[in-house]
Design a protein around this motif. Structure first.
Motif, mmCIF file in Angstrom:
data_model
loop_
_atom_site.group_PDB
_atom_site.id
_atom_site.type_symbol
_atom_site.label_atom_id
_atom_site.label_comp_id
_atom_site.label_asym_id
_atom_site.label_seq_id
_atom_site.Cartn_x
_atom_site.Cartn_y
_atom_site.Cartn_z
ATOM 1 N N ALA A 56 21.648 -4.965 -6.197
ATOM 2 C CA ALA A 56 22.277 -4.585 -4.955
ATOM 3 C C ALA A 56 23.107 -3.356 -5.132
ATOM 4 N N ALA A 57 23.579 -3.106 -6.305
ATOM 5 C CA ALA A 57 24.091 -2.028 -6.762
ATOM 6 C C ALA A 57 23.343 -0.698 -6.547
ATOM 7 N N ARG A 58 22.105 -0.842 -6.842
ATOM 8 C CA ARG A 58 21.018 0.045 -6.862
ATOM 9 C C ARG A 58 21.025 0.717 -5.357
ATOM 10 N N ALA A 59 21.051 -0.250 -4.335
ATOM 11 C CA ALA A 59 21.063 0.230 -2.869
ATOM 12 C C ALA A 59 22.227 0.742 -2.515
ATOM 13 N N VAL A 60 23.316 0.266 -3.042
ATOM 14 C CA VAL A 60 24.683 0.908 -2.939
ATOM 15 C C VAL A 60 24.806 2.404 -3.159
ATOM 16 N N VAL A 61 24.477 2.446 -4.536
ATOM 17 C CA VAL A 61 24.549 3.803 -5.159
ATOM 18 C C VAL A 61 23.757 4.769 -4.458
ATOM 19 N N ALA A 62 22.504 4.503 -4.054
ATOM 20 C CA ALA A 62 21.501 5.320 -3.311
ATOM 21 C C ALA A 62 22.184 5.619 -1.956
ATOM 22 N N SER A 63 22.773 4.812 -1.350
ATOM 23 C CA SER A 63 23.124 4.998 0.039
ATOM 24 C C SER A 63 24.502 5.814 0.006
ATOM 25 N N LEU A 64 25.246 5.723 -1.048
ATOM 26 C CA LEU A 64 26.584 6.215 -1.002
ATOM 27 C C LEU A 64 26.359 7.759 -1.335
ATOM 28 N N ASP A 103 9.688 -1.594 2.509
ATOM 29 C CA ASP A 103 10.761 -0.505 2.908
ATOM 30 C C ASP A 103 12.044 -1.304 2.083
ATOM 31 N N ASN A 104 13.270 -0.824 2.026
ATOM 32 C CA ASN A 104 14.287 -1.312 1.503
ATOM 33 C C ASN A 104 15.694 -0.894 2.197
ATOM 34 N N THR A 105 15.860 -1.981 3.276
ATOM 35 C CA THR A 105 17.063 -1.657 4.232
ATOM 36 C C THR A 105 18.508 -2.062 3.548
ATOM 37 N N ASP A 106 18.666 -2.487 2.330
ATOM 38 C CA ASP A 106 20.113 -2.898 1.983
ATOM 39 C C ASP A 106 20.884 -1.760 1.912
ATOM 40 N N GLY A 107 20.682 -0.546 1.705
ATOM 41 C CA GLY A 107 21.439 0.587 1.480
ATOM 42 C C GLY A 107 21.840 1.034 3.009
ATOM 43 N N TYR A 108 20.890 1.071 3.806
ATOM 44 C CA TYR A 108 21.282 1.212 4.978
ATOM 45 C C TYR A 108 22.162 0.349 5.856
ATOM 46 N N GLY A 109 21.987 -1.013 5.462
ATOM 47 C CA GLY A 109 22.896 -1.948 5.860
ATOM 48 C C GLY A 109 24.239 -1.745 5.498
ATOM 49 N N PHE A 110 24.517 -1.473 4.011
ATOM 50 C CA PHE A 110 25.712 -1.301 3.803
ATOM 51 C C PHE A 110 26.569 -0.211 4.498
ATOM 52 N N ILE A 111 25.768 1.034 4.463
ATOM 53 C CA ILE A 111 26.651 2.002 5.071
ATOM 54 C C ILE A 111 26.650 1.674 6.734
ATOM 55 N N ASN A 152 12.727 -5.061 0.325
ATOM 56 C CA ASN A 152 13.385 -6.305 0.868
ATOM 57 C C ASN A 152 12.713 -6.411 2.421
ATOM 58 N N THR A 153 11.670 -5.337 3.004
ATOM 59 C CA THR A 153 10.987 -5.435 4.280
ATOM 60 C C THR A 153 9.846 -5.115 4.345
ATOM 61 N N ASP A 205 0.976 -1.211 0.106
ATOM 62 C CA ASP A 205 0.062 -0.001 0.096
ATOM 63 C C ASP A 205 1.009 1.170 0.091
ATOM 64 N N GLN A 206 2.096 1.126 0.701
ATOM 65 C CA GLN A 206 2.805 2.309 0.923
ATOM 66 C C GLN A 206 4.373 2.020 0.696
ATOM 67 N N ILE A 207 5.227 2.803 0.185
ATOM 68 C CA ILE A 207 6.430 2.369 -0.438
ATOM 69 C C ILE A 207 7.331 3.646 0.359
ATOM 70 N N THR A 208 8.453 3.318 0.870
ATOM 71 C CA THR A 208 9.197 4.302 1.640
ATOM 72 C C THR A 208 9.916 4.824 0.426
ATOM 73 N N ASP A 209 10.303 6.212 0.498
ATOM 74 C CA ASP A 209 11.098 6.924 -0.616
ATOM 75 C C ASP A 209 12.271 6.081 -1.007
ATOM 76 N N ARG A 210 13.113 5.596 0.111
ATOM 77 C CA ARG A 210 14.283 4.708 -0.284
ATOM 78 C C ARG A 210 14.137 3.550 -1.086
ATOM 79 N N ALA A 211 13.022 2.909 -0.775
ATOM 80 C CA ALA A 211 12.535 1.821 -1.433
ATOM 81 C C ALA A 211 12.148 2.061 -2.950
ATOM 82 N N THR A 212 11.705 2.932 -3.030
ATOM 83 C CA THR A 212 11.201 3.860 -4.354
ATOM 84 C C THR A 212 12.405 4.093 -5.265
ATOM 85 N N LEU A 213 13.404 4.765 -4.651
ATOM 86 C CA LEU A 213 14.334 5.287 -5.372
ATOM 87 C C LEU A 213 15.345 3.942 -5.843
#
Ligand code: NAP
Length: 277
Positions: free
Chosen positions: A137-145, A104-112, A91-92, A78-86
């Motif tokens: 996985a690169a998309r999450a890494v790039v977003a978080s970097l 939500d997507n917590t992969d980028g958070y986990g990476f950082i 994954n959550t 029903d709702q997607i967080t901004d970071r997951a949309t990006l």
């Protein structure tokens, strides 16, 4: 809807037997003395919608989502967080009391968080990051970097259209370099990240020439089987600080666990050992 007395969470994927998440969440539940269970669930793509409708009725408060459902699951949320949309993947999932589902997507958070915990002096703002690979996985890494303030990302991938798509989605701080030229940009890296599956046990070797790698570069690999990948071994031999990929797996699990079971778990040596056992 009332909260279940014994909350259930799990991970949905296909296949799922290899997942380390049940071991990790089970360890944290025991360590914190919390009621609840975390279960691996093998779910076929065609059943995804039905399964997600049923899970809250069975006492599930949420779940992780893994391959191959991370993108497709977005249509049932029903709702997607901004970071997951990006990032373009979820994954959550949180099953909320009002019956709606938050993705939500917590992969980028986990990476950082993994880098912050294991390389506390690392400052992403100091110089460019070189990112090898342009998969999910690169998309999450790039977003978080980018979020952490890297001035520039030099992105290189075997399949050019995938890296071009990331450039298009993430903007001008991302510069695409041909895969055959990857060796030429290594010396520019303040941070070097392998997001490809190369170097993983059973997969092909990472053949990017590392002659230009400087001792000041922080090197990290998303691959964690083996834990010390050939990339990390070469980097250590050159005097670089290195961070393995297991910590990312542990840290990405923290936000979900906290939302589902009500306490923030700790990523420490005991959690690492539990997952490796
Ligand atoms: P993916 O979407 O399938 O992407 C795979 C990436 O590897 C693509 O960039 C792909 O390039 C590249 N690649 C594969 N075989 C190659 C080859 N022979 N030569 C050159 N490049 C090759 O997978 P993903 O979800 O991004 O995962 C990538 C890796 O990260 C996996 O090993 C996964 O286990 C790991 N990972 C770890 C964590 C963690 O918590 N540590 C989290 C997520 C993922 P092409 O685009 O050219 O195919």
């Amino acid at each position: 809807m009332t909260l279940p007395s014994i909350p259930l969470a799990g991970v949905i994927g296909d296949p799922i037997a290899h997942s380390k998440s049940p071991t990790l969440h089970g360890h944290w539940l025991r360590e914190l003395g919390l009621p609840g269970h975390y279960i691996p669930l093998e779910v076929k793509a065609g059943d995804l919608g039905d399964v997600l409708t049923s899970m809250p009725k069975m006492g599930f408060v949420g779940c992780n989502v893994t391959i191959p459902h991370k993108e497709r699951v977005m249509q049932f949320v029903d709702q997607i967080t901004d970071r997951a949309t990006l990032i373009g993947a979820v994954n959550t999932l949180i099953f909320r009391e009002d019956g709606t589902i938050l993705g939500d997507n917590t992969d980028g958070y986990g990476f950082i968080e993994n880098l912050r915990q294991n390389a506390p002096d690392w400052d992403p703002k100091v110089g460019p990051a070189v990112v090898l690979g342009a998969g999910g996985a690169a998309r999450a890494v790039v977003a978080s970097l980018l979020d952490a303030g890297v001035p520039e990302i030099l992105l290189t991938n075997r399949t050019r259209v995938r890296s071009d798509k990331l450039r298009e989605d993430f903007g001008a701080r991302v510069k695409v370099v041909e895969w055959v030229q990857a060796g030429n940009i290594i010396e520019e890296a303040h941070t070097l990240v392998n997001t490809t599956s190369l170097g993983m046990a059973g997969k092909a070797e990472l053949r990017v020439p590392l002659d230009g790698l400087r001792a000041e570069t922080l090197v990290t690999d998303l691959v964690y089987t083996p834990m010390r990948t050939p990339l990390l071994e070469v980097a250590s031999a050159k005097g670089c600080q290195t961070v393995d990929g297991l910590g990312m797996l542990l840290h990405q699990a923290v936000p979900g666990f906290e939302r589902w079971f009500g306490q923030r778990p700790t990523v420490n040596l005991t959690a690492r050992r539990a997952v490796l056992a």
